[in-house]
Motif scaffolding. Structure first.
Motif, short mmCIF file in Angstrom:
data_model
loop_
_atom_site.label_atom_id
_atom_site.label_comp_id
_atom_site.label_asym_id
_atom_site.label_seq_id
_atom_site.Cartn_x
_atom_site.Cartn_y
_atom_site.Cartn_z
N UNK A 106 0.83 -1.24 0.12
CA UNK A 106 -0.13 0.13 -0.20
C UNK A 106 0.79 1.39 -0.09
N UNK A 107 0.16 2.46 -0.28
CA UNK A 107 1.02 3.47 -0.35
C UNK A 107 1.55 3.97 0.75
N UNK A 108 0.91 3.69 2.05
CA UNK A 108 1.33 4.26 3.01
C UNK A 108 2.41 3.31 3.76
N UNK A 152 13.78 -6.12 -0.07
CA UNK A 152 12.68 -7.32 -0.24
C UNK A 152 12.78 -8.21 0.66
N UNK A 153 14.30 -8.54 1.16
CA UNK A 153 14.47 -9.59 2.10
C UNK A 153 13.87 -9.06 3.55
N UNK A 154 14.13 -7.65 3.85
CA UNK A 154 13.55 -7.21 5.06
C UNK A 154 11.98 -7.33 4.87
N UNK A 155 11.48 -6.83 4.03
CA UNK A 155 9.98 -7.10 3.76
C UNK A 155 9.27 -8.35 4.04
N UNK A 156 10.19 -9.36 3.51
CA UNK A 156 9.67 -11.08 3.65
C UNK A 156 10.11 -11.63 4.61
N UNK A 157 11.24 -10.73 5.35
CA UNK A 157 11.50 -11.57 6.57
C UNK A 157 12.69 -12.68 6.42
N UNK A 158 13.40 -12.58 5.26
CA UNK A 158 14.47 -13.41 4.88
C UNK A 158 15.64 -13.30 5.63
N UNK A 240 11.34 -12.98 -5.91
CA UNK A 240 11.93 -13.12 -7.26
C UNK A 240 11.73 -11.54 -7.90
N UNK A 241 10.21 -11.45 -8.11
CA UNK A 241 10.00 -10.14 -8.66
C UNK A 241 10.41 -9.02 -7.98
N UNK A 242 10.38 -9.07 -6.66
CA UNK A 242 10.82 -7.84 -5.89
C UNK A 242 12.19 -7.38 -5.94
N UNK A 243 13.24 -8.35 -6.62
CA UNK A 243 14.69 -7.68 -6.49
C UNK A 243 15.07 -7.54 -7.91
N UNK A 244 14.84 -8.72 -8.77
CA UNK A 244 15.33 -8.85 -10.11
C UNK A 244 15.20 -7.67 -10.88
N UNK A 245 13.98 -7.10 -10.99
CA UNK A 245 13.49 -5.87 -11.93
C UNK A 245 14.11 -4.71 -11.35
N UNK A 246 14.24 -4.44 -9.89
CA UNK A 246 14.65 -3.18 -9.53
C UNK A 246 16.38 -3.18 -9.68
N UNK A 247 17.04 -4.27 -9.99
CA UNK A 247 18.29 -4.50 -10.23
C UNK A 247 18.61 -3.91 -11.34
N UNK A 248 17.69 -4.41 -12.39
CA UNK A 248 17.92 -3.83 -13.72
C UNK A 248 17.41 -2.40 -13.94
N UNK A 359 5.27 -1.84 -8.05
CA UNK A 359 5.76 -0.73 -8.65
C UNK A 359 6.13 0.44 -7.85
N UNK A 360 5.13 1.08 -6.78
CA UNK A 360 5.65 2.03 -5.82
C UNK A 360 7.14 1.76 -5.19
N UNK A 361 7.09 0.61 -4.71
CA UNK A 361 8.41 0.29 -3.92
C UNK A 361 9.63 0.53 -5.05
N UNK A 362 9.26 -0.31 -6.24
CA UNK A 362 10.48 -0.14 -7.11
C UNK A 362 10.83 1.17 -7.57
N UNK A 363 9.75 2.19 -7.78
CA UNK A 363 9.91 3.61 -8.03
C UNK A 363 10.78 4.29 -6.55
#
Length: 411
Positions: A106-108, A152-158, A240-248, A359-363
């Motif tokens: 969410x935006x918040x 993404x690891x912090x968000x997911x708790x990895x 997977x989607x949470x980091x690979x796309x932002x790397x690029x 998308x908001x997180x990647x931005x």
């Protein structure tokens, strides 16, 4: 080659711009060979938007692809259609699965991550500042990778101890040069790592998305919760989607600015913003070139007389569509931060019901990292000629194998 013959897509992506020009020249939709699977590549943005927002196209291969069973047994990209999560679902199942994940983006919640992302970027830039004078640093390795992995690891708790292992396994998901046997072995290892994460989080839950999804899976019994398979595959999608796309995104944005100093000057002199940099990078060099796969629910007649038959596979070719001259005119192949079109004019995050939740997180990550990097290293330049940068060998992901940059910190 006759237009009736499928165009074989290069699995190494060595000349993707040339290949995308060929796709557009063959018409709004054309048949292609994707590692042995025939699909319709759609590169016309108007047609692509229409297909992505209507009920005639599904992402559920189990329901709508007659070749599903025979293909997933041997296709190197089987995981892209066989996983059971919101990425590969249709209709009510998609809405149910997306509803469970959406609150985490969410935006918040994304806005609340701002300070943490800034601290992460500052730590990475501090480490980069120790690079010896005149020596090139690999920014893909030292900045573009670690930032989104940490976020993404912090968000997911990895846990820290699992992050590097996930990185290698996810990289292989996006590879299109693995043999079927190598891809299958990677999938086994990836699921073993996800299962281990689920066991760990069940025993030691935390304030993270993985723990929340496990709780929803274990506590809700009304049929709306995730199945065990959906839980595991949803974690796969998020990580997977949470980091690979932002790397690029970071890789391509830094490359574009260092090779277009007049565009960087627009930002420094107030004629463009860092948001403009992110959006134009997503149009010019999107993180994902083609995204397997969608499927025709019924026959779809096209304006040129062709028909996408019920059950045919469809390959959204986002990178080719982003540079379509019918959309962006004669300057479609140019990196221009001052385009007059209001708002983001690209398909880098998809379109319609499956628009990327992250998308908001990647931005946020993109604007924060780019602004801080170029403030800290205003005279940075590529360490090799741009023609020497080697693409990641994939027809899906769009980045460089390394990104050597001479930093020259501000005095």
């Amino acid at each position: 080659m006759s237009l009736s013959e499928p165009l074989t897509l290069d699995p190494t992506g060595s000349d993707h711009h040339g290949e995308h020009r060929t796709l557009r020249a063959r018409g709004p939709a054309t048949r292609v060979d994707v590692l042995g699977v025939t699909a319709w590549s759609v590169s016309d943005p108007a047609l692509l938007k229409k297909l992505l927002t209507g009920p005639d196209v599904s992402k559920d291969g189990r329901q709508h692809w007659p070749r599903f069973a025979e293909t997933v047994a041997t296709w190197p990209l089987a995981l892209w259609v066989a996983a059971e999560n919101m990425f590969t679902s249709y209709g009510g199942d998609h809405r149910r699965l997306r509803r469970m994940v959406a609150p985490s983006f969410s935006a918040r919640r994304v806005a609340a991550l701002g300070e943490r992302v800034e601290r992460m970027v500052d730590d990475l830039l501090d480490a980069l500042a120790a690079t010896p004078d005149g020596q090139a640093a690999d920014l893909r390795e030292a900045l573009c990778y670690p930032l989104p992995i940490r976020v993404i690891s912090d968000l997911m708790g990895v846990p820290e101890t699992r992050r590097e292992g996930f990185r290698e396994l996810v990289d292989n998901v996006f590879s299109t040069t693995l043999t079927p046997e190598e891809a299958a072995a990677n999938t086994v290892k990836l699921y073993e790592a996800l299962d281990a994460l689920i066991v760990e989080k069940r025993e030691h839950p935390g304030d993270d998305m993985t723990s929340l999804l496990i709780a929803a899976r274990d506590e809700e019994g009304d049929g709306s919760a995730l199945s065990e398979t959906e839980l595991r595959d949803t974690l796969l999608l998020m990580i997977s989607a949470g980091y690979e796309t932002t790397v690029n995104l970071l890789d391509q944005a830094i490359t574009a600015l260092l090779t277009h100093p007049e565009q960087l000057a627009h930002v420094r002199e107030g004629r463009a913003t860092w948001t403009d940099v992110v959006e134009e990078t997503l149009r010019y060099e999107p993180a994902v070139k083609h995204l397997p796969l969608r499927f025709a629910v019924r026959d779809i007649p096209l304006a040129d007389g062709q028909v996408i038959n019920k059950g045919d596979a469809i390959l959204p070719s986002y990178a080719a569509a982003n540079r379509h001259p019918d959309w962006h005119g004669e300057s479609a192949d140019s990196f221009e931060l001052t385009r007059s079109a209001p708002g983001p004019e690209h398909l880098a995050f998809g379109y319609g019901a499956h628009f990327c939740l992250g998308a908001p997180l990647a931005r946020l990550e993109g604007t924060t990292a780019l602004e801080k990097f170029f403030a800290r290293f205003p005279d940075a330049e590529l360490g090799v000629p741009v023609t020497k940068l080697r693409p990641v060998p994939s027809l899906i992901t769009n980045g460089h194998q390394t990104l050597p940059v001479v930093l020259r910190p501000a005095g």
